[in-house]
Design an enzyme around this catalytic site. Sequence first.
Site, short mmCIF file in Angstrom:
data_model
loop_
_atom_site.label_atom_id
_atom_site.label_comp_id
_atom_site.label_asym_id
_atom_site.label_seq_id
_atom_site.Cartn_x
_atom_site.Cartn_y
_atom_site.Cartn_z
N GLU A 140 0.78 -1.23 0.00
CA GLU A 140 0.00 0.00 0.00
C GLU A 140 0.82 1.29 0.00
O GLU A 140 0.41 2.29 -0.59
CB GLU A 140 -0.93 0.01 1.23
N SER B 179 -44.73 -34.38 40.25
CA SER B 179 -44.32 -34.78 41.60
C SER B 179 -42.92 -34.32 41.98
O SER B 179 -42.55 -34.40 43.16
CB SER B 179 -44.40 -36.31 41.73
#
Length: 818
Positions: A87, A480
């Site tokens: 770059e 239960s």
Amino acid sequence: MIRLIGYLFGLASVLALGVAVVAAIYLAGVTKDLPDYEVLSSYAPPVTTRIHAGNGALMAEYARERRLFLPIQAIPDRVKAAFLSAEDKNFYNHPGVDIYGLGRAILVNLQNFGSGRRPVGASTITQQVAKNFLLSADQTIDRKVKEAILSFRIEQTYSKDKILELYLNEIFFGLNSYGIAGAALTYFDKSVTELTIAETAYLAALPKGPSNYHPFRHPEAATERRNWVIDRMVENGFVSKADGDDAKQQPLGITLRRSGSSLFASDYFAEEVRRQIIEKYGDKALYEGGLSVRTSLDPKMQIEARKALQAGLVAYDEKRGYRGPVKQIPVGSDWGTPLAEVAALADVPEWKLAVVLAVSKSSVDIGLQPAKEAGGKVAAERTTGTIAADDMEWAYRSGKGDRKTAKSPDGVLAPGDVVFVEPVGGENSGRYRLRQPPKVQGGLVAMDPHTGRVLALVGGFSYSQSEFNRATQAMRQPGSSFKPFVYAAALDNGYTPASVILDAPIEFVSGGQVWRPQNYGGGSAGPSTLRLGIEKSRNLMTVRLANDMGMNLVAEYAERFGIYDKMNPVLAMSLGSGETTVMRMVSAYAVLANGGKQIKPTLIDRIQDRYGKTIFRHEERVCEGCNASGWEGQEEPNIVDNREQVLDPMTSYQITSMMEGVVLRGTAAGKIKLDRPVAGKTGTTNDEKDAWFVGYTPNLVAGLYMGFDTPAPLGRGSTGGSLPAPVFNEFMQAAIAGTPPTKFRVPDGMQLIPVNRKTGMQAMDGEPDTIIEAFKPGTGPADTFSVIGMEGYMAPEEILRTSPQANQAVQSGTPGLF
């Protein structure tokens, strides 16, 4: 001539002055609204949130932009070199704009004018930072001028390293990855320090145009661009020519990182953590905040929980028969292509999709689903196998009826059927067993009863099949399994485990409606102790006990334990007819297991923000002296337990002892086989629509339910003891393997007295059918045989025959007997 020269010079000066004035006016207009470049000093980009298991293993990542911020000091020089070469090779030498590079770009663009080629840019890294952070991407002269001005100002304010740090953490690499650290993980599943020259060069090639160099759509262009970057690295002296040549010979080697949950079997757990973080901090904090979340998940225990629940669901489902193929596809010359398009269960890798190629009376020939290569292309390799008749015998019964409808494979499967199979005898044996995803579902939670840390959580058979979390989201009747809290309320309020209650038919009339509760399977046993009532899960006894205490008291205890937020105090609720979740039930049982201390269930141990500051911690206990720098003879550190005591520790031990009886002699007898004490309770709702088991050892509590998502009968005999209890047993055996056995702690002052199991009265020497019962100080076995709710009833003959005290009391007419 001199006058002419002077005239021309004056004209040029006027023109120059005019141009300067126009330029000054233009620049003044352009710079008037320039953004504030000082915001770069407080740069806080969206960063990936990472979720970790209790052992630190990465579980999941969440982000809108996959980015992990790295300071410049943590980025290897090779990585920096690759991006500078690709770059801006003069980055460390120019003042923000590369004048020489700009001149070259102008010349190239003039040469290419009219050719249709895209103009060549000359943006420096500083200019890209100005554009990406402060400006739009518009291709205009104004934007380029602003970009240049900002670049000069940025260079004057920040160091080169700071500018490069901003650039490398901000740029877009494609595939929703931002920043070099996120790109390294996305493309190669590596940290930046592990990247090779070739991998680094490929990543440096991407910012120019990620879509143009996509590794699967444009592999040739990607390789060419990567090699160009390598050449620039060699040219600039960052890499030797030999290393560069070697790097160019390597393939792209893309290894895409899996998104979502990355720890096997953790999908339900990770999704629940995700929901909780959004609820606590919002989705922006989750997807952009860069949180580091340490959860309580035990990966090994999680795998065992998944395995146990899946096995239980499949075992139940296969007994109900075969429901048919997943799909039908044509079996042509290439059956692999259409088969590859059928969705498999991604989180059940043990099962494979296959297509039936041929069927006989003794076996089935199948073709296995081919893998998809990177980029979605179907692999060319085709694998076949066989299902023997014995490995699909369960499927001879149709899921649509109650009888076997076939006697061999050819009565079940046909060519073109797409089915699930599982290898038998290893992956390479070529032999497979027929499978089908179960319709029945369930949820399982395992928790540390002392801290509330959830160690394992399974929300169903498969997250790929259904994302609905049945451990935390499904509201089901506990049946239960709720009864221990009715009995705990009783034991906390004057009753003892040896108190006797009548187990006999009863009815209640309210508003013209008659309610006649019944025991499971019908029948009744007459006067029985509280212990027997919970061991045998007697509905009639529980209702009588709740009626005797008052349902307001039961509701208070249910809310105190966190089972319900607000419980309707009606008698039917004493039998677990209200709806709650597995998580809440397991949390409530954890209180019983830890001696009555309130706990806060949690999946999250700690949350840190992007800067490492702890913003949440589950552990609230204080440890004074735990952070001492060294040992200087001081006393051992003491952890101050500030948790609320919600149940008397003695009551907690009594109910635990009674539920040990459930496992040894009661509704779970023979189902739980551990090498240490274990307490628990089964639960079965009306018409067997839900089956539960919740239980615990001294250091681990776990619970689960099984049932259809749309509640429907599971079938006669599908009780808490027959379905979930074996699943609990399989999980616990694996979870506690290798840990030393411990006993439930008996609180100081507890009296252990032998009593008659039927009468609850103190047992005489040599009296049969006795049990050691736990009593609080000041309480003990009854001196006379008295029964709660026995007005108008006589003691059963069995009690009179087996209890000398009861028989003597009846013969002498002792007051208070009935």
